[in-house]
Design an enzyme around this catalytic site. Structure first.
Site, PDB file in Angstrom:
ATOM      1  N   GLY A   1       1.349  -1.480   0.577  1.00 21.39           N
ATOM      2  CA  GLY A   1      -0.071  -0.609  -0.125  1.00 21.39           C
ATOM      3  C   GLY A   1       0.992   1.542  -0.348  1.00 21.39           C
ATOM      4  O   GLY A   1       1.818   1.666  -0.833  1.00 21.39           O
ATOM      5  N   ALA A   2       0.064   2.474   1.077  1.00 16.61           N
ATOM      6  CA  ALA A   2       0.926   3.338   0.940  1.00 16.61           C
ATOM      7  C   ALA A   2       2.481   3.515   1.602  1.00 16.61           C
ATOM      8  O   ALA A   2       3.517   4.477   1.490  1.00 16.61           O
ATOM      9  CB  ALA A   2       0.399   4.526   1.445  1.00 16.61           C
TER      10      ALA A   2
ATOM     11  N   ASP B   1      -1.463  -4.780 -10.287  1.00 16.57           N
ATOM     12  CA  ASP B   1      -1.612  -5.679 -11.916  1.00 16.57           C
ATOM     13  C   ASP B   1      -0.394  -4.778 -12.973  1.00 16.57           C
ATOM     14  O   ASP B   1       0.781  -5.374 -13.074  1.00 16.57           O
ATOM     15  CB  ASP B   1      -2.593  -5.925 -12.284  1.00 16.57           C
ATOM     16  CG  ASP B   1      -3.643  -6.126 -11.371  1.00 16.57           C
ATOM     17  OD1 ASP B   1      -4.152  -7.374 -10.321  1.00 16.57           O
ATOM     18  OD2 ASP B   1      -4.832  -5.423 -11.669  1.00 16.57           O
TER      19      ASP B   1
ATOM     20  N   GLY C   1       4.927   1.143   0.448  1.00 16.58           N
ATOM     21  CA  GLY C   1       6.026   0.892  -0.630  1.00 16.58           C
ATOM     22  C   GLY C   1       6.198  -0.150  -1.300  1.00 16.58           C
ATOM     23  O   GLY C   1       5.059  -0.884  -0.531  1.00 16.58           O
TER      24      GLY C   1
HETATM   25  O1  LIG Z   1     -12.197 -11.195  -7.994  1.00 15.43           O
HETATM   26  P1  LIG Z   1     -10.466 -11.237  -8.176  1.00 15.43           P
HETATM   27  O2  LIG Z   1      -9.909 -12.102  -9.594  1.00 15.43           O
HETATM   28  O3  LIG Z   1      -9.549 -11.644  -6.994  1.00 15.43           O
HETATM   29  O4  LIG Z   1     -10.310  -9.986  -8.354  1.00 15.43           O
HETATM   30  C1  LIG Z   1     -10.986  -9.372  -9.319  1.00 15.43           C
HETATM   31  C2  LIG Z   1     -10.312  -7.894  -9.958  1.00 15.43           C
HETATM   32  O5  LIG Z   1     -10.851  -7.395  -8.173  1.00 15.43           O
HETATM   33  O6  LIG Z   1      -9.130  -8.116  -9.609  1.00 15.43           O
HETATM   34  C3  LIG Z   1      -8.790  -6.211 -10.096  1.00 15.43           C
HETATM   35  C4  LIG Z   1      -8.024  -5.513  -9.328  1.00 15.43           C
HETATM   36  O7  LIG Z   1      -6.478  -6.059  -9.604  1.00 15.43           O
HETATM   37  C5  LIG Z   1      -9.774  -5.880 -10.436  1.00 15.43           C
HETATM   38  O8  LIG Z   1      -9.773  -5.967 -12.711  1.00 15.43           O
HETATM   39  C6  LIG Z   1     -11.199  -7.001 -10.780  1.00 15.43           C
HETATM   40  O9  LIG Z   1     -12.401  -6.915 -10.677  1.00 15.43           O
END
Ligand SMILES: O=P(O)(O)OC[C@@]1(O)O[C@H](CO)[C@@H](O)[C@@H]1O
Length: 329
Positions: free
Chosen positions: A232-233, A262, A235
């Site tokens: 998070g914030a 991501d 680092g």
């Molecule tokens: O339900 P999961 O697969 O854990 O997470 C899905 C999700 O929250 O992850 C992405 C953000 O990291 C979004 O695009 C998507 O909605």
């Protein structure tokens, strides 16, 4: 912008992708009709987002995902518009829609749907398609991301990681809970938990960066080659065979942290997927992503690696800061 390996092809796998709809609202009032100041729809799912960030920088990526119903068709179309090559596996159930409610003070409430229930045939076709695509594109990385939809058991990622590794493909894994624990023994090259997922994986709360280092070392002992943890914030932390590294970047204002992890993973892989220079790229991408709306991925113009501070020593006593949602993501 970081140096990208021009020959790199990143194959992402998102077994439970989504359409991410974000409503920007002044404040979340339970039980009332809320009027949105703005709304947007983004292609979603963690692997999908990694592909978007890789494509945004003009590099090669293929996203493999199950697609079903009109939502699946829209997801494929949105990804095509962004220049992301998609290999869809048709499934009977509809692709899910996940909702984010973004309040003006930065508080974000997210509702993730369960998604379709994949049957045995759909699961097998998905695995075979991933293997065929990795071979066809000579993938340098297989990036396996997100929750598993109903119908895929906790071993699903473990099987996939083992298959990719035996084919000589490097694997990055971003998932949580039992599927993460099960896959560690298959020795993924890198895993990317956030602080909450890291704490869950080792079964104890994390209060400081030092606690996170210890937890990352435990995941390495269990089989992960490297652990890239977004704190998070506070680092980001990288623990690999060479040691531990910690880096931070300034963020003027947080607009949405959805997909920031991501974007970080995409930046990490783009910069070689190892050591401090990859961590710097990860932090630069994550910092850029949180300043963008919804789950918009940063373009090269948004990413500022020169603003990242790589710590000379990992600040073991530094407390982990919590965001307005109480999470360290
Ligand atoms: O339900 P999961 O697969 O854990 O997470 C899905 C999700 O929250 O992850 C992405 C953000 O990291 C979004 O695009 C998507 O909605």
């Amino acid at each position: 912008m970081t140096d990208w390996n021009p020959r790199m092809t990143v194959l992402t796998v998102t077994p439970n992708p989504s359409l991410d709809r974000t409503y920007e609202i002044p404040v979340l009032g339970r039980g009332s009709v809320l009027r949105a100041d703005g709304d947007r729809v983004d292609p979603g799912g963690k692997g999908v987002n990694v592909s978007r960030a890789v494509a945004a920088a003009g590099h090669r990526t293929v996203a493999v995902l199950p697609l079903g119903g009109p939502e699946g068709a829209l997801l494929a179309q949105l990804l095509g518009d962004l220049g992301v090559e998609v290999t869809g596996v048709p499934v009977r159930g509809s692709t899910r829609v996940n909702i984010s409610l973004a309040e003006s003070d930065g508080t974000l409430t997210k509702i993730n749907a369960a998604g379709p229930d994949l049957d045995g045939d759909e699961s097998r076709v998905l695995v075979d398609t991933i293997a065929a695509e990795a071979h066809r594109h000579r993938a340098s990385w297989l990036v396996c991301c997100g929750s598993l939809p109903r119908g895929l058991d906790d071993q699903w990622y473990a099987t996939l990681v083992a298959r990719a590794r035996s084919a000589g493909v490097r694997v990055a894994l971003d998932t949580s809970g039992p599927p993460l624990r099960a896959a560690l023994a298959a020795r993924p090259d890198v895993v990317k938990p956030n602080a909450d997922e890291l704490a869950e994986a080792v079964g104890c709360p994390l209060a400081t960066v030092g606690d996170a280092v210890k937890a990352a070392e435990d995941l390495r002992t269990a089989g992960a080659g490297a652990v890239l943890a977004s704190l998070g914030a506070t680092g980001q932390l990288l623990v690999d065979a060479g040691g531990a590294y910690f880096a931070t970047a300034p963020v003027a204002s947080v607009r949405s942290d959805v997909g920031a992890g991501d974007a970080s993973l995409a930046g990490f892989l783009a910069a070689g997927g190892a050591r401090a220079e990859a961590l710097v790229s990860a932090v630069a991408h994550g910092a850029a992503a949180v300043q963008l709306p919804g789950s918009q991925m940063p373009s090269p113009d948004d990413v500022r690696p020169e603003a990242v501070t790589l710590a000379a020593h990992v600040p073991l006593d530094l407390p982990l800061s919590h965001n307005v949602n109480g999470a360290v993501r």
